[in-house]
Design a protein around this motif. Structure first.
Motif, PDB file in Angstrom:
ATOM      1  N   ALA A  10       0.845  -1.206   0.000  1.00  0.00           N
ATOM      2  CA  ALA A  10       0.000   0.000   0.000  1.00  0.00           C
ATOM      3  C   ALA A  10       0.877   1.251   0.000  1.00  0.00           C
ATOM      4  CB  ALA A  10      -0.931  -0.010   1.209  1.00  0.00           C
ATOM      5  N   GLY A  11       1.915   1.262   0.829  1.00  0.00           N
ATOM      6  CA  GLY A  11       2.833   2.402   0.850  1.00  0.00           C
ATOM      7  C   GLY A  11       3.542   2.582  -0.480  1.00  0.00           C
ATOM      8  N   ARG A  12       3.987   1.475  -1.056  1.00  0.00           N
ATOM      9  CA  ARG A  12       4.673   1.546  -2.354  1.00  0.00           C
ATOM     10  C   ARG A  12       3.722   1.975  -3.463  1.00  0.00           C
ATOM     11  NH1 ARG A  12       9.220  -2.900  -3.049  1.00  0.00           N
ATOM     12  NH2 ARG A  12       8.436  -2.679  -5.160  1.00  0.00           N
ATOM     13  N   SER A  13       2.462   1.564  -3.380  1.00  0.00           N
ATOM     14  CA  SER A  13       1.469   1.976  -4.389  1.00  0.00           C
ATOM     15  C   SER A  13       1.265   3.486  -4.341  1.00  0.00           C
ATOM     16  CB  SER A  13       0.139   1.268  -4.147  1.00  0.00           C
ATOM     17  OG  SER A  13       0.282  -0.127  -4.259  1.00  0.00           O
ATOM     18  N   LEU A  14       1.169   4.015  -3.136  1.00  0.00           N
ATOM     19  CA  LEU A  14       1.019   5.463  -2.964  1.00  0.00           C
ATOM     20  C   LEU A  14       2.241   6.196  -3.509  1.00  0.00           C
ATOM     21  CD1 LEU A  14      -1.133   7.316  -1.727  1.00  0.00           C
ATOM     22  CD2 LEU A  14       0.037   7.106   0.464  1.00  0.00           C
ATOM     23  N   ASN A  19       4.692   9.573  -7.683  1.00  0.00           N
ATOM     24  CA  ASN A  19       5.851   9.812  -8.560  1.00  0.00           C
ATOM     25  C   ASN A  19       5.424   9.889 -10.019  1.00  0.00           C
ATOM     26  OD1 ASN A  19       8.142  10.196  -6.926  1.00  0.00           O
ATOM     27  ND2 ASN A  19       8.191   8.024  -6.439  1.00  0.00           N
ATOM     28  N   HIS A  20       4.471   9.057 -10.415  1.00  0.00           N
ATOM     29  CA  HIS A  20       3.940   9.118 -11.785  1.00  0.00           C
ATOM     30  C   HIS A  20       3.285  10.483 -12.038  1.00  0.00           C
ATOM     31  CE1 HIS A  20       2.009   7.943 -15.505  1.00  0.00           C
ATOM     32  NE2 HIS A  20       0.843   8.340 -14.997  1.00  0.00           N
ATOM     33  N   CYS A  21       2.522  10.967 -11.057  1.00  0.00           N
ATOM     34  CA  CYS A  21       1.862  12.278 -11.199  1.00  0.00           C
ATOM     35  C   CYS A  21       2.882  13.404 -11.276  1.00  0.00           C
ATOM     36  CB  CYS A  21       0.896  12.504 -10.035  1.00  0.00           C
ATOM     37  SG  CYS A  21      -0.504  11.367 -10.037  1.00  0.00           S
ATOM     38  N   PHE A  22       3.954  13.332 -10.482  1.00  0.00           N
ATOM     39  CA  PHE A  22       4.999  14.357 -10.523  1.00  0.00           C
ATOM     40  C   PHE A  22       5.740  14.333 -11.864  1.00  0.00           C
ATOM     41  CE2 PHE A  22       5.446  14.099  -5.609  1.00  0.00           C
ATOM     42  CZ  PHE A  22       4.399  14.975  -5.455  1.00  0.00           C
ATOM     43  N   LEU A 125      -2.396   0.240 -10.752  1.00  0.00           N
ATOM     44  CA  LEU A 125      -1.935   1.272  -9.815  1.00  0.00           C
ATOM     45  C   LEU A 125      -1.463   0.664  -8.492  1.00  0.00           C
ATOM     46  CD1 LEU A 125      -4.608   4.085 -10.327  1.00  0.00           C
ATOM     47  CD2 LEU A 125      -2.303   3.940 -11.290  1.00  0.00           C
ATOM     48  N   LEU A 126      -1.797  -0.609  -8.257  1.00  0.00           N
ATOM     49  CA  LEU A 126      -1.365  -1.276  -7.032  1.00  0.00           C
ATOM     50  C   LEU A 126      -0.024  -1.962  -7.251  1.00  0.00           C
ATOM     51  CD1 LEU A 126      -4.725  -2.930  -5.883  1.00  0.00           C
ATOM     52  CD2 LEU A 126      -3.604  -0.924  -4.900  1.00  0.00           C
ATOM     53  N   ASP A 127       0.864  -1.794  -6.298  1.00  0.00           N
ATOM     54  CA  ASP A 127       2.152  -2.478  -6.367  1.00  0.00           C
ATOM     55  C   ASP A 127       1.902  -3.982  -6.285  1.00  0.00           C
ATOM     56  OD1 ASP A 127       4.630  -3.713  -4.928  1.00  0.00           O
ATOM     57  OD2 ASP A 127       5.344  -1.823  -5.764  1.00  0.00           O
ATOM     58  N   PRO A 128       2.493  -4.773  -7.180  1.00  0.00           N
ATOM     59  CA  PRO A 128       2.191  -6.212  -7.215  1.00  0.00           C
ATOM     60  C   PRO A 128       2.787  -7.020  -6.063  1.00  0.00           C
ATOM     61  CG  PRO A 128       3.880  -5.676  -8.833  1.00  0.00           C
ATOM     62  CD  PRO A 128       3.406  -4.367  -8.238  1.00  0.00           C
ATOM     63  N   LEU A 129       3.532  -6.391  -5.183  1.00  0.00           N
ATOM     64  CA  LEU A 129       4.209  -7.088  -4.097  1.00  0.00           C
ATOM     65  C   LEU A 129       3.262  -7.946  -3.267  1.00  0.00           C
ATOM     66  CD1 LEU A 129       6.864  -7.341  -2.330  1.00  0.00           C
ATOM     67  CD2 LEU A 129       5.985  -5.422  -1.028  1.00  0.00           C
ATOM     68  N   ALA A 130       2.045  -7.474  -3.028  1.00  0.00           N
ATOM     69  CA  ALA A 130       1.136  -8.169  -2.116  1.00  0.00           C
ATOM     70  C   ALA A 130       0.306  -9.251  -2.779  1.00  0.00           C
ATOM     71  CB  ALA A 130       0.212  -7.167  -1.434  1.00  0.00           C
ATOM     72  N   GLY A 131       0.352  -9.368  -4.083  1.00  0.00           N
ATOM     73  CA  GLY A 131      -0.467 -10.359  -4.761  1.00  0.00           C
ATOM     74  C   GLY A 131      -1.947 -10.050  -4.643  1.00  0.00           C
ATOM     75  N   TRP A 132      -2.335  -8.807  -4.982  1.00  0.00           N
ATOM     76  CA  TRP A 132      -3.731  -8.385  -4.879  1.00  0.00           C
ATOM     77  C   TRP A 132      -4.610  -9.234  -5.773  1.00  0.00           C
ATOM     78  CZ3 TRP A 132      -3.914  -4.665  -1.233  1.00  0.00           C
ATOM     79  CH2 TRP A 132      -2.795  -3.850  -1.051  1.00  0.00           C
ATOM     80  N   SER A 133      -5.837  -9.455  -5.354  1.00  0.00           N
ATOM     81  CA  SER A 133      -6.795 -10.126  -6.224  1.00  0.00           C
ATOM     82  C   SER A 133      -7.400  -9.066  -7.154  1.00  0.00           C
ATOM     83  CB  SER A 133      -7.878 -10.824  -5.398  1.00  0.00           C
ATOM     84  OG  SER A 133      -8.608  -9.884  -4.644  1.00  0.00           O
ATOM     85  N   PRO A 134      -7.967  -9.481  -8.302  1.00  0.00           N
ATOM     86  CA  PRO A 134      -8.453  -8.504  -9.292  1.00  0.00           C
ATOM     87  C   PRO A 134      -9.493  -7.525  -8.760  1.00  0.00           C
ATOM     88  CG  PRO A 134      -8.375 -10.705 -10.240  1.00  0.00           C
ATOM     89  CD  PRO A 134      -8.081 -10.860  -8.776  1.00  0.00           C
ATOM     90  N   GLN A 135     -10.289  -7.913  -7.778  1.00  0.00           N
ATOM     91  CA  GLN A 135     -11.336  -7.023  -7.282  1.00  0.00           C
ATOM     92  C   GLN A 135     -10.888  -6.118  -6.141  1.00  0.00           C
ATOM     93  OE1 GLN A 135     -11.327 -10.302  -6.932  1.00  0.00           O
ATOM     94  NE2 GLN A 135     -11.897 -10.910  -4.864  1.00  0.00           N
TER      95      GLN A 135
END
Length: 198
Positions: A10-14, A19-22, A125-135
């Motif tokens: 979550a921190g890395r996603s933020l 950084n992308h916006c900057f 937009l989510l960092d893949p580190l956590a293995g988020w599910s698609p939803q």
């Protein structure tokens, strides 16, 4: 399914999103300077630390709490699927760092504009580190905090008060990786046995 790594993700996603916006629109028009968002920890606020190099926006996770709204619902899911699910609220302190007040306000303004225009981080937009599910998605919103509470936060940091805003990231969920097997139910009744009538 989110794992124990979801807090870090979550921190890395933020950080990645800001950084992308900057990069898309640099808030400071000084040639050769690129504003960057950086995840920090408490010692990074010390004057000798080199992690925060202006112009920058520090992202500091200062509080983790369980989500009171979703806790009961995910407990019910856990009883059904055999996995523990812990829904969390993460509180991030965003602080601009620059060589003058105008630049600090520009950095903070750009960050707030970006988070207001994209308050949901999901998919790529989510960092893949956590293995988020698609939803899965993270909601990022301004946290309701008093000035006194914000000042109290800086009392515990190795730096004087700096202009900062507090953001709440929710719902970050930590899921148990493997389900626990069901334990067979056994019943033991003790006491008197009723007499059988002939």
């Amino acid at each position: 399914m989110a794992s124990f790594e979801s807090i870090a993700a979550a921190g890395r996603s933020l950080e990645r999103f800001l950084n992308h916006c900057f990069q898309e629109e640099e808030p400071i028009s000084t040639p050769g300077q690129q504003t960057r968002a950086v995840l920090v920890r408490t010692p990074d606020f010390e004057s000798s630390a080199t992690v925060i190099t202006p112009p920058a926006l520090s992202i500091f996770l200062y509080r983790v709490d369980f989500n009171r709204t979703m806790r009961a619902a995910w407990s019910a899911v856990a009883s059904r699927d055999g996995r523990a699910h812990l829904p969390l609220d993460l509180y991030f302190l965003l602080t601009p760092w620059a060589n003058n007040a105008d630049h600090e306000l520009r950095v903070l303004g750009k960050a707030m504009q970006s988070l207001e225009s994209t308050p949901i981080l999901s998919g790529p937009l989510l960092d893949p580190l956590a293995g988020w599910s698609p939803q899965e998605a993270l909601q990022v919103c301004l946290a309701d905090i008093s000035t006194e509470d914000l000042m109290r936060t800086f009392d515990s940091l190795p730096t004087d008060y700096r202009l900062s805003v507090l953001y709440l990231v929710r719902v970050v969920r930590i899921d148990e990786r493997t389900p626990r097997p069901d334990v067979p139910v056994t019943t033991l009744v003790t006491g008197s046995v009723p007499e059988v009538q002939p």
